[in-house]
Design an enzyme around this catalytic site. Structure first.
Site, short mmCIF file in Angstrom:
data_model
loop_
_atom_site.label_atom_id
_atom_site.label_comp_id
_atom_site.label_asym_id
_atom_site.label_seq_id
_atom_site.Cartn_x
_atom_site.Cartn_y
_atom_site.Cartn_z
CG ASN A 98 17.86 37.13 -33.00
OD1 ASN A 98 17.64 38.26 -33.44
ND2 ASN A 98 19.00 36.49 -33.25
CG HIS A 129 10.68 18.60 -13.00
ND1 HIS A 129 10.55 19.28 -11.81
CD2 HIS A 129 10.25 19.46 -13.96
CE1 HIS A 129 10.06 20.49 -12.03
NE2 HIS A 129 9.88 20.64 -13.33
CB THR A 180 19.07 14.69 -26.21
OG1 THR A 180 19.47 13.83 -27.30
CG2 THR A 180 17.67 15.21 -26.48
CE LYS A 181 22.47 10.08 -27.30
NZ LYS A 181 22.73 8.87 -28.14
#
Length: 204
Positions: A98, A129, A180-181
């Site tokens: 979307n 980074h 994050t996991k």
């Protein structure tokens, strides 16, 4: 008085609500299909991108795909206006992205399984980074593990998915979640960082 330009307005409507394209009546398809063929042909001429059959790609989408960072889009996919995609990215069939989403495949890519739905303003970045304290972050080399999203996944609006994450088939990512996991098959996750709050198999 100038007659209202309904076709231009209808194109805008489709660009932001592309699911409507797949229910257009023949009268509207008579101009919408050639329009879509032209939009996709222009992307193919300029970028390393391929489209399956019967896709809808809003002309306001930003697709960037150099050789080696291809974008491959399956059949019956739709990508709404103001989304940014930088390869390598691979979409299975019937994937929906979307408006206002941002996907960057880094070096190792983003893979999205068939029938996955991604709501507006979702961000998926398959790179990161370096963060060594003795060098400015912008001067450090980036690294990329890649992101894999299974089939029939629903990713809610404004969610974020970081590099290295794998999301299982049939999972649901709640609105505004930061993933994050890894997420298991059928898991429902929400929050920042996202945590399991349920299982789709328990839903009626």
């Amino acid at each position: 008085m100038t007659a209202p330009d309904y076709q231009t307005q209808h194109k805008k409507r489709l660009s932001y609500m592309p699911w409507l394209y797949f229910s257009l009546k023949p009268k509207l398809l008579s101009w919408a299909e050639p329009w879509q063929k032209q939009v996709q042909a222009e992307f193919i001429a300029l970028e390393t991108v391929t489209f399956g059959d019967n896709c809808f790609i809003a002309p306001e989408v930003k697709l960037f795909a150099e050789p080696g960072r291809d974008i491959t889009i399956g059949s019956h996919c739709m990508i709404a206006a103001d989304s940014f995609l930088h390869g390598p990215i691979s979409l299975g069939d019937e994937v929906a992205i979307n408006h206002g989403c941002s996907l960057d495949g880094g070096r190792n890519g983003i893979k999205i399984g068939a029938q996955t739905r991604i709501a507006n303003n979702v961000t998926i970045y398959a790179f990161n980074h370096g963060m060594a304290p003795d060098t400015p972050i912008y001067q450090q080399a980036s690294n990329s593990k890649g992101v894999t999203i299974g089939k029939d996944v629903w990713i809610g609006a404004q969610a974020g998915i970081v590099d290295g994450v794998s999301i299982g088939d049939h999972a649901v990512i709640g609105m505004g979640s930061i993933v994050t996991k890894d997420v298991a098959d059928f898991a429902i996750v929400a929050g920042n960082p996202a945590k399991v709050i349920g299982d789709r198999r328990d839903k009626p």
